[in-house]
Design an enzyme around this catalytic site. Structure first.
Site, PDB file in Angstrom:
ATOM      1  CB  CYS A 184      33.164  28.069  44.743  1.00 25.62           C
ATOM      2  SG  CYS A 184      34.191  27.330  46.018  1.00 25.62           S
ATOM      3  CB  ALA A 207      42.294  29.413  48.140  1.00 29.41           C
ATOM      4  CB  CYS A 208      36.991  29.051  47.722  1.00 26.45           C
ATOM      5  SG  CYS A 208      36.463  27.379  48.117  1.00 26.45           S
ATOM      6  N   PRO A 209      37.819  31.056  45.190  1.00 25.21           N
ATOM      7  CG  PRO A 209      36.901  32.530  43.615  1.00 25.21           C
ATOM      8  CD  PRO A 209      37.804  32.486  44.836  1.00 25.21           C
ATOM      9  CG  MET A 210      42.307  29.661  41.082  1.00 21.05           C
ATOM     10  SD  MET A 210      41.666  30.809  39.865  1.00 21.05           S
ATOM     11  CE  MET A 210      41.895  32.349  40.731  1.00 21.05           C
TER      12      MET A 210
END
Length: 773
Positions: A564, A711-714
């Site tokens: 991430c 979702a990644c990286p959020m």
């Protein structure tokens, strides 16, 4: 050949007391690490396994010393010995209990690991042609050896803000590593007097920069004075709070060239009157011998081909220099023991390690080249490959490095195999430097190579894949390489074949490779990269999602760096690269200026939104989010709001290039001020209100955040931002989806230094409890 400092025995003994305290549980691993790393004892990827890095100034070691290294490696059951890109040796897979006996044994042979790591004076690079080539202004080795001896005798050489790297070249025309060293030294002669051209602050790591010239001519007697001034300048002005901005070049970035040069000269002037700081080069006790064994005459075609490729007649002194290639710089204790016994017959001035991770022999009589060929072939080394195949240099990558992303050693083998089967006349390929780095840290010096690659993450849907940025010296061989574009790891070998094939096809039009790459490099690379732009989905071709040499699907969950946090910066750097690319395209006659200007404004607006946790789904949301979170918040000047609005509403941007470039520069400048908590310099933090008791009670509160569906990286960004608002020791409880989020967010949080107290699966999601550092 350097002098062992009197304090080394006591330093080794002190490190042993810390090892014993650590094993008894009296001190933490971190407390031990702060001392063992400057002593040259590194922990490898596998916990409990260590590496010893041995100082070999300019790669110089005697056969007697080499034998001791082999003996020590055998005694500690080392897996292998490694030649580094800084011309030193590493003994790998050492048990911590074996470290002290190993260090003491090496010391007896005149070798030290101190300064192998940490914030210290590192091993000095020296152009290995020193002492054997008439192209040298004078031999830099006696100067490098003496400077090493004097610097490592000083206590403050082990506790600087960050590492300090020194490099010597042999002349101005072929200046190489001196241009990108913290302290770069080029031999020059003025009116019959020997001296040095001196550069300060160079580096090929993140935010690379060539060194700044601080002396056009420094008399040789002032060499130690200038080096000590550099150390004092660094100690006084270096950043000890942020290790990512702690190298000497950041002093120049912060204060500017003129002020930084003034601060350095100020430290130099303080030392002018101290005659004890006067410098004289070392008198090296070299002896050259004729072996006791008889010469071997080898008339085979294989020997003649090898001689043409790897043996060169010296133009200083008698005899030949010979390059002995080691794949990835790796060898064994058994091999090096045999090498030491063989080479001792030629004297003690016969070995240098090279930045290409090979061994250079010198002062070999021509009559004995057959013996050299037969000996090294007999101990199992591969000597029949073209030079280009042994000019592929890589770092260790994710095999053993805790920061590695990709597996460059596996890629090296894949490139070699592809080239050998390509049909290209490899002997027609020039002696170019091809460097591969497993991440963006540039240990393998991709930013200072003729063709370079640095590891990064690509992604198609939910599937990450190993990828590389491609670097080339399109501005000249004494300039930093530029990142031209990106490519999947799977496609790199064919790209290299295509690129070298293109050079061979056109080489008749150019004086040399440097002329070709300056004239055509960028265009050729961009054209070739376009062929590999589309990466198939995981379902279409799973091979793209496995790194070279790995049988496991690519993932960063087992790496020291979690996916991430890496993905966060990939997002930012993608927009950065787009801005730079579109600005270059604007310089081309006939370019679609309106389209390019709009793309620059869009990328500039989107680039930092991820740091605020914004995840816009449309172009309109990108522009509106940027206005709200950056312009209205005062982080970016309001003067740019008009062009952002024009881009959002579709109005023309023709005639606005100056303001568009200004916006791009402002966003890049803001990014440069971002700290580890994603905060920007100048941004205000709300003042917490309430009584002391109320604040303490609030510190005990558990903060809860539902990140399911993010979702990644959020999800990591939102976690990071939440932690930035909390007190030390406060608890954050987050909910994450199964799969990529739980695989990566906890690892990224740990990398930030926070404690992951627990992870608990609840049905189809996870609860993660984090304690703020």
């Amino acid at each position: 050949m350097y002098r062992i400092p009197e304090s080394l025995s006591a330093d080794i003994a002190y490190n042993q007391t810390l090892i014993e305290k650590y094993e008894k549980g009296e001190i933490s691993g971190g407390q031990l690490k702060s001392n063992r790393v400057p002593m040259g004892i590194y922990e490898q990827r596998q916990d409990g396994h260590y590496m010893l890095r041995i100082r070999c100034t300019g790669g110089l070691i005697t056969p007697v010393q080499l034998r001791r290294v082999a003996e020590v490696a055998a005694q500690v059951n080392s897996s292998h010995i490694h030649i580094t890109t800084r011309q030193e040796l590493q003994i790998h897979n050492v048990d911590i209990d074996d470290a002290t006996p190993a260090l003491l044994s090496l010391k007896e042979a005149g070798l030290s690991t101190q300064g192998g790591g940490g914030n210290t004076i590192r091993n000095m690079l020296v152009n290995e042609q020193g002492g054997i080539s008439d192209r040298q202004t004078f031999d830099p080795y006696p100067y490098a050896i003496e400077l090493t001896s004097r610097l490592i005798a000083e206590k403050d050489s082990w506790s600087m803000p960050r590492k300090l790297k020194i490099a010597f070249d042999i002349n101005e025309e072929e200046a190489n590593f001196s241009l990108v060293a913290d302290l770069g030294l080029i031999p020059v002669i003025r009116e019959g007097e020997r001296g040095f051209k001196v550069y300060l602050g160079g580096s090929v790591a993140s935010n690379p920069h060539k060194g700044w010239l601080v002396f056009e001519f420094l008399p040789e007697k002032d060499l130690f004075r200038a080096a000590k001034a550099a150390k004092n300048f660094f100690n006084l002005n270096g950043n000890r709070k942020n290790r990512h901005k702690a190298r000497i070049r950041y002093i120049f970035y912060k204060n500017g060239e003129e002020e930084s040069r003034r601060l350095y000269q100020e430290e130099y002037e303080k030392l002018r009157g101290d005659v004890e700081l006067d410098f004289k080069p070392a008198e090296l006790p070299f002896e050259h011998r004729t072996p006791r064994f008889s010469p071997i005459e080898d008339r085979s075609l294989q020997f003649q081909t090898w001689k043409e490729r790897y043996a060169k007649r010296q133009t200083v002194g008698e005899g030949y220099s010979v390059v002995i290639p080691f794949l990835h710089g790796n060898t064994s204790a058994e091999v090096l023991s045999k090498v030491a016994d063989f080479l001792e017959e030629f004297g003690n001035d016969v070995i240098r390690f090279t930045p290409r991770q090979n061994m250079q022999l010198r002062n070999i009589p021509e009559a004995y080249l057959g013996n050299v060929y037969q000996f090294f072939k007999g101990i199992g080394l591969t000597l029949d490959k073209a030079v280009i195949l042994n000019n592929l240099t890589s770092c260790t990558g994710a095999d053993t490095c805790r920061l590695g992303i990709c597996l460059p050693k596996g890629l090296v083998k894949a490139i070699q195999s592809k080239l050998e089967r390509s049909g290209i006349d490899l002997d027609a390929v020039p002696d170019i430097r091809l460097n591969i780095n497993g991440c963006s840290n540039s240990c393998a010096q991709n930013a200072w190579s003729d063709l370079g690659f640095s590891g990064r993450i690509g992604r198609v849907g939910d599937h990450p894949y190993p990828a590389y940025a491609v670097w080339a010296r399109v501005n000249g061989k004494q300039e930093l390489a530029e990142s031209i574009g990106y490519i999947s790891a799977r496609d790199v070998p064919q790209f290299v074949v295509d690129y070298l094939g293109k050079y061979i096809e056109e080489k008749g039009q150019y004086a040399d490779y440097d002329a070709f790459v300056r004239a055509r490099g960028r265009e050729v690379i961009k054209t070739l990269l376009a062929k590999y732009e589309e990466v198939p989905t995981f379902e279409e071709d799973k091979n793209y999602y496995y790194d070279w040499g790995s049988e496991e699907k690519f993932s960063l969950t087992s790496r020291g760096q979690a996916e991430c946090s890496a993905g966060l910066f990939d997002i930012i750097e993608l927009d950065q690269a787009t801005i730079k690319e579109k600005q270059e395209a604007l310089k081309v006659e006939g370019a679609d200026r309106e389209k390019l200007l709009r793309e620059i404004v869009f990328s500039a607006s989107r680039m930092l939104l991820v740091t605020r946790g914004a995840d816009p789904r449309t172009d309109d949301e990108v522009y509106r989010s940027f206005e709200e979170l950056f312009i209205d918040a005062g982080l970016v000047s309001g003067e740019y709001k008009s062009i952002v609005e024009k881009a959002r509403t579709g109005e023309t941007l023709t005639g606005e290039q100056e303001k568009v470039d200004g916006l791009a520069a402002a966003v890049n400048a803001l990014y440069a001020t971002m700290d580890d908590s994603l905060q920007f310099k100048g941004a205000t933090t709300p003042v917490e209100k309430g009584t002391k008791e109320e604040k303490e009670e609030k510190t005990l509160e558990t903060v809860k955040k539902d990140l399911r569906g993010v979702a990644c990286p959020m999800n990591f960004v939102k976690t990071k931002m939440e932690l930035s608002k909390m007190h030390s020791g406060q608890i954050l409880e987050i909910l994450l989806d199964d799969g990529q989020p739980i695989n990566n967010v906890p690892g990224s949080v740990r990398q930030e230094g926070h404690q992951v107290v627990s992870t608990e699966k609840i049905g189809e999601y996870w609860k993660v409890v984090i304690k703020k550092k």
